[in-house]
Design a protein around this motif. Sequence first.
Motif, PDB file in Angstrom:
ATOM      1  N   UNK A  36       0.761  -1.372   0.229  1.00 41.06           N
ATOM      2  CA  UNK A  36      -0.263   0.107  -0.111  1.00 41.06           C
ATOM      3  C   UNK A  36       0.762   1.271   0.001  1.00 41.06           C
ATOM      4  N   UNK A  37       1.776   1.391   0.985  1.00 43.35           N
ATOM      5  CA  UNK A  37       2.872   2.498   0.758  1.00 43.35           C
ATOM      6  C   UNK A  37       3.581   2.785  -0.399  1.00 43.35           C
ATOM      7  N   UNK A  38       3.719   1.605  -1.155  1.00 40.47           N
ATOM      8  CA  UNK A  38       4.572   1.789  -2.304  1.00 40.47           C
ATOM      9  C   UNK A  38       3.582   2.395  -3.528  1.00 40.47           C
ATOM     10  N   UNK A  39       2.238   1.875  -3.257  1.00 40.38           N
ATOM     11  CA  UNK A  39       1.215   2.414  -4.195  1.00 40.38           C
ATOM     12  C   UNK A  39       1.112   3.908  -3.969  1.00 40.38           C
ATOM     13  N   UNK A  40       1.079   4.328  -2.920  1.00 43.70           N
ATOM     14  CA  UNK A  40       1.058   5.856  -2.363  1.00 43.70           C
ATOM     15  C   UNK A  40       2.097   6.335  -2.621  1.00 43.70           C
ATOM     16  N   UNK A  41       3.378   5.834  -2.677  1.00 40.52           N
ATOM     17  CA  UNK A  41       4.643   6.341  -3.213  1.00 40.52           C
ATOM     18  C   UNK A  41       4.493   6.521  -4.758  1.00 40.52           C
ATOM     19  N   UNK A  42       4.141   5.863  -5.513  1.00 42.61           N
ATOM     20  CA  UNK A  42       3.881   5.744  -6.836  1.00 42.61           C
ATOM     21  C   UNK A  42       2.860   7.035  -7.435  1.00 42.61           C
ATOM     22  N   UNK A  43       1.778   7.039  -6.598  1.00 44.83           N
ATOM     23  CA  UNK A  43       1.014   7.931  -6.889  1.00 44.83           C
ATOM     24  C   UNK A  43       1.370   9.190  -6.593  1.00 44.83           C
ATOM     25  N   UNK A  44       2.253   9.625  -5.500  1.00 46.25           N
ATOM     26  CA  UNK A  44       2.573  10.805  -4.993  1.00 46.25           C
ATOM     27  C   UNK A  44       3.776  11.073  -6.087  1.00 46.25           C
ATOM     28  N   UNK A  45       4.712  10.350  -6.496  1.00 45.99           N
ATOM     29  CA  UNK A  45       5.705  10.394  -7.664  1.00 45.99           C
ATOM     30  C   UNK A  45       4.964  11.075  -8.818  1.00 45.99           C
ATOM     31  N   UNK A  46       3.968  10.454  -9.177  1.00 42.92           N
ATOM     32  CA  UNK A  46       3.222  10.804 -10.363  1.00 42.92           C
ATOM     33  C   UNK A  46       2.584  12.236 -10.159  1.00 42.92           C
ATOM     34  N   UNK A  47       2.002  12.724  -9.172  1.00 47.38           N
ATOM     35  CA  UNK A  47       1.537  13.775  -8.958  1.00 47.38           C
ATOM     36  C   UNK A  47       2.768  14.866  -8.872  1.00 47.38           C
ATOM     37  N   UNK A  48       3.855  14.514  -8.415  1.00 49.86           N
ATOM     38  CA  UNK A  48       4.794  15.756  -8.207  1.00 49.86           C
ATOM     39  C   UNK A  48       5.543  15.646  -9.806  1.00 49.86           C
ATOM     40  N   UNK A  49       5.516  14.767 -10.553  1.00 52.45           N
ATOM     41  CA  UNK A  49       5.887  14.686 -11.677  1.00 52.45           C
ATOM     42  C   UNK A  49       4.999  15.720 -12.847  1.00 52.45           C
ATOM     43  N   UNK A  50       3.708  15.721 -12.470  1.00 54.20           N
ATOM     44  CA  UNK A  50       2.843  16.543 -13.109  1.00 54.20           C
ATOM     45  C   UNK A  50       2.965  17.928 -12.948  1.00 54.20           C
ATOM     46  N   UNK A  51       3.072  18.028 -11.682  1.00 50.84           N
ATOM     47  CA  UNK A  51       3.254  19.358 -10.965  1.00 50.84           C
ATOM     48  C   UNK A  51       4.521  19.957 -11.708  1.00 50.84           C
TER      49      UNK A  51
END
Length: 63
Positions: A36-51
């Motif tokens: 779950x934490x790794x999925x959260x990390x993936x989502x956070x990384x994607x959000x930061x990449x978009x930003x």
Amino acid sequence: MDNNFSKLKDLVLSLESDFEKFYEKNNAAAGTRVRKGMQDLKNMAQDIRKEVQDIKNSTADNA
């Protein structure tokens, strides 16, 4: 910038004990939390990449 980096570091550090429990003690529940934490990390990384991309594009448009 600093806020995103802090959140990222906090998330990674929060997973440390679950990584240890899963890999060293074969604790299945800890493995679920790691996944779950790794999925959260993936989502956070994607959000930061978009930003970052959005900021880059808006800066390039204003140049």
